[in-house]
Design an enzyme around this catalytic site. Sequence first.
Site, PDB file in Angstrom:
ATOM      1  N   GLY A 155       4.740  -9.232   3.863  1.00 35.71           N
ATOM      2  CA  GLY A 155       3.335  -9.194   4.252  1.00 35.71           C
ATOM      3  C   GLY A 155       2.422  -9.292   3.043  1.00 35.71           C
ATOM      4  N   GLU A 183      11.026  -9.180  -4.473  1.00 35.74           N
ATOM      5  CA  GLU A 183      11.539  -7.969  -3.801  1.00 35.74           C
ATOM      6  C   GLU A 183      13.006  -8.154  -3.440  1.00 35.74           C
ATOM      7  OE1 GLU A 183       7.312  -6.499  -1.802  1.00 35.74           O
ATOM      8  OE2 GLU A 183       8.674  -7.706  -0.608  1.00 35.74           O
ATOM      9  N   SER A 200       0.819  -1.210   0.000  1.00 31.94           N
ATOM     10  CA  SER A 200       0.000   0.000   0.000  1.00 31.94           C
ATOM     11  C   SER A 200       0.858   1.268   0.000  1.00 31.94           C
ATOM     12  CB  SER A 200      -0.944   0.002   1.200  1.00 31.94           C
ATOM     13  OG  SER A 200      -0.228  -0.123   2.416  1.00 31.94           O
ATOM     14  N   THR A 201       2.036   1.229   0.620  1.00 31.03           N
ATOM     15  CA  THR A 201       2.918   2.402   0.601  1.00 31.03           C
ATOM     16  C   THR A 201       3.491   2.600  -0.802  1.00 31.03           C
ATOM     17  OG1 THR A 201       3.517   1.695   2.846  1.00 31.03           O
ATOM     18  CG2 THR A 201       4.719   3.570   1.939  1.00 31.03           C
TER      19      THR A 201
HETATM   20  C1  5RP Z   1       5.109  -6.945   0.344  1.00 33.62           C
HETATM   21  C2  5RP Z   1       5.922  -6.190   1.315  1.00 33.62           C
HETATM   22  C3  5RP Z   1       5.461  -4.815   1.679  1.00 33.62           C
HETATM   23  O1  5RP Z   1       6.505  -3.921   1.460  1.00 33.62           O
HETATM   24  C4  5RP Z   1       5.089  -4.789   3.127  1.00 33.62           C
HETATM   25  O2  5RP Z   1       4.115  -5.796   3.383  1.00 33.62           O
HETATM   26  C5  5RP Z   1       4.546  -3.413   3.560  1.00 33.62           C
HETATM   27  O3  5RP Z   1       3.289  -3.216   3.020  1.00 33.62           O
HETATM   28  P1  5RP Z   1       2.460  -1.883   3.220  1.00 33.62           P
HETATM   29  O4  5RP Z   1       3.210  -0.801   2.495  1.00 33.62           O
HETATM   30  O5  5RP Z   1       1.131  -2.192   2.604  1.00 33.62           O
HETATM   31  O6  5RP Z   1       2.365  -1.596   4.693  1.00 33.62           O
HETATM   32  O7  5RP Z   1       6.920  -6.634   1.800  1.00 33.62           O
HETATM   33  O8  5RP Z   1       5.571  -8.253   0.194  1.00 33.62           O
END
Ligand code: 5RP
Length: 215
Positions: free
Chosen positions: A94, A101, A28-29
């Site tokens: 997450g 990544e 989401s970020t």
């Molecule tokens: C996805 C990730 C994201 O960077 C991590 O879950 C953070 O997510 P958000 O920006 O939604 O808080 O590692 O695999």
Amino acid sequence: MSEAKRLAAEKAIEFVEDGMTVGVGTGSTVAYFIDALGRDPGRIKAAVSSSEQSTARLRAHGIEVMDLNHSGNLSLYVDGADEFDPKKCLIKGGGAALTREKIIAQASAKFVCIVDPSKQVPVLGKFPLPVEVIPMARSLVAREILSLTGGQPVWRDGVITDNGNVILDVHNLAITDPVAMETALNQIPGVVAVGLFARRPADVLIIGGDTVQVL
Ligand code: 5RP
């Protein structure tokens, strides 16, 4: 927290140079970061994306998505995190995109991590550690993780990664030596990637909030 995420993402735009090919994470970020890139899609040459989700959002903004095998190494990677510690070591995954990544982070000269303040911890492990696993090895890897770490692996039921694998989330960890933990878990046959970014931590952390911190 979404305003803090947006502010961190907007700040990361300052690291983007004209004509760059930019590595783009997931979550989401990062969605705010993609939207900020999308205000001037011709400014960058292309993006290398860490997930189908980010690829779709980038393309919707008219940004070309390039294969890492064609782009070669990158100058900049921008991604979020689930937790960060004082050494800029991270827990990620997450959103189940940890393997791609990790590949892009490794290929990038500078990893800028964009977070909201809730992600800050003194010791990693409050957020369950995601581990991507080959499906046939799921139970084996769970047993190995339990005996190696004492943490409780929980199958993220119903989730299949973009690579066709499954995720184990390891609960009840206090990761005092993230490099050692990452190295040990990487040795278990069937583990594709561990969501610990300690051997290759972030280079820059941008923490959104009333005052945006760049560390
Ligand atoms: C996805 C990730 C994201 O960077 C991590 O879950 C953070 O997510 P958000 O920006 O939604 O808080 O590692 O695999």
